[in-house]
Design an enzyme around this catalytic site. Structure first.
Site, short mmCIF file in Angstrom:
data_model
loop_
_atom_site.label_atom_id
_atom_site.label_comp_id
_atom_site.label_asym_id
_atom_site.label_seq_id
_atom_site.Cartn_x
_atom_site.Cartn_y
_atom_site.Cartn_z
N ASP A 21 80.91 -109.03 13.11
CA ASP A 21 80.04 -108.39 14.09
C ASP A 21 79.63 -109.48 15.08
O ASP A 21 80.21 -110.59 15.07
CB ASP A 21 78.86 -107.67 13.42
CG ASP A 21 77.84 -108.61 12.81
OD1 ASP A 21 78.07 -109.85 12.84
OD2 ASP A 21 76.81 -108.13 12.31
N CYS A 78 79.54 -111.53 9.04
CA CYS A 78 78.39 -111.01 9.77
C CYS A 78 77.26 -112.02 9.59
O CYS A 78 77.53 -113.17 9.22
CB CYS A 78 78.02 -109.59 9.33
SG CYS A 78 77.27 -109.41 7.70
N THR A 80 74.79 -112.31 7.40
CA THR A 80 74.65 -112.75 6.01
C THR A 80 75.91 -112.51 5.19
O THR A 80 76.00 -113.00 4.06
CB THR A 80 73.53 -111.94 5.32
OG1 THR A 80 73.88 -110.55 5.43
CG2 THR A 80 72.18 -112.19 5.99
N HIS A 111 89.49 -114.00 -10.81
CA HIS A 111 88.98 -113.01 -11.77
C HIS A 111 88.88 -111.60 -11.20
O HIS A 111 89.02 -110.63 -11.94
CB HIS A 111 87.59 -113.42 -12.27
CG HIS A 111 87.63 -114.61 -13.19
ND1 HIS A 111 86.57 -114.97 -13.98
CD2 HIS A 111 88.62 -115.52 -13.43
CE1 HIS A 111 86.89 -116.05 -14.68
NE2 HIS A 111 88.12 -116.42 -14.37
N HIS A 146 91.50 -109.87 -16.99
CA HIS A 146 90.84 -109.45 -15.75
C HIS A 146 91.48 -108.21 -15.14
O HIS A 146 90.84 -107.47 -14.41
CB HIS A 146 90.87 -110.58 -14.72
CG HIS A 146 90.27 -111.84 -15.25
ND1 HIS A 146 88.94 -111.95 -15.56
CD2 HIS A 146 90.83 -113.05 -15.52
CE1 HIS A 146 88.69 -113.17 -16.01
NE2 HIS A 146 89.82 -113.85 -16.00
#
Ligand code: RB5
Length: 154
Positions: A21, A78, A80, A111, A146
């Site tokens: 963004d 973005c 965060t 994983h 996994h």
């Protein structure tokens, strides 16, 4: 949408998709330049201007680009990394990992078979962000125990 090969480099390298963004724009550009130097063909899904945009729109673009592709990776940025990873993970075929360090990034591949790395431009320095991308792309899914866990997510 930006030119699929913003750096003008050869098109024969592996392809990676990037999007952000407005808050992640500068970091996305740094990452795209670094990836291109490392031999990746970078497809930048935007934005390419600093005007305010809504991160779900760009997460959706990236999810669309990865659809029906095996071993295809994306980078989302973005402020965060939280909103854009949440939005990307609404798509069943996307496993976006919000990473804050190289260990997160490595384990997200090993994983969780993450196919998207999400980063926060307001929470990470540029060198750490590049370390994350590098660790993410260097690591491989370990499968084994996994694989069943990852399968349960989709
Ligand atoms: C945009 O201001 C900001 O909310 C966004 O980049 C992101 O941090 C959301 O999770």
């Amino acid at each position: 949408m930006n030119d699929p090969s913003p750096t003008g480099r050869a098109e024969e390298g592996p392809t990676i998709w990037v999007a952000s963004d407005h808050a992640g724009l500068a970091m996305k550009r740094d990452i795209a330049a670094w990836l291109a130097q490392a031999g990746w063909r970078v497809i930048d899904l935007g934005p390419d201007e600093p005007a305010s945009v809504d991160y779900p729109d760009y997460a959706n673009r990236l999810a669309e680009a990865l659809k029906d592709k095996e071993e295809a990776f994306g980078v989302l940025v973005c402020g965060t990394g939280i909103g854009i990873s949440m939005a990307a993970n609404r798509h069943r075929h996307v496993r976006a990992a919000l990473c804050h360090n190289a260990t997160d990034a490595r384990l997200a591949r090993q994983h969780n078979d993450a196919n998207v790395i999400a980063l926060g431009a307001r929470t990470l320095g540029p060198e750490i962000a590049l370390d994350c991308v590098s660790a993410f792309l260097d690591a491989e899914f370990e499968g084994g125990r996994h694989a069943a866990r990852v399968a349960k997510m989709s």
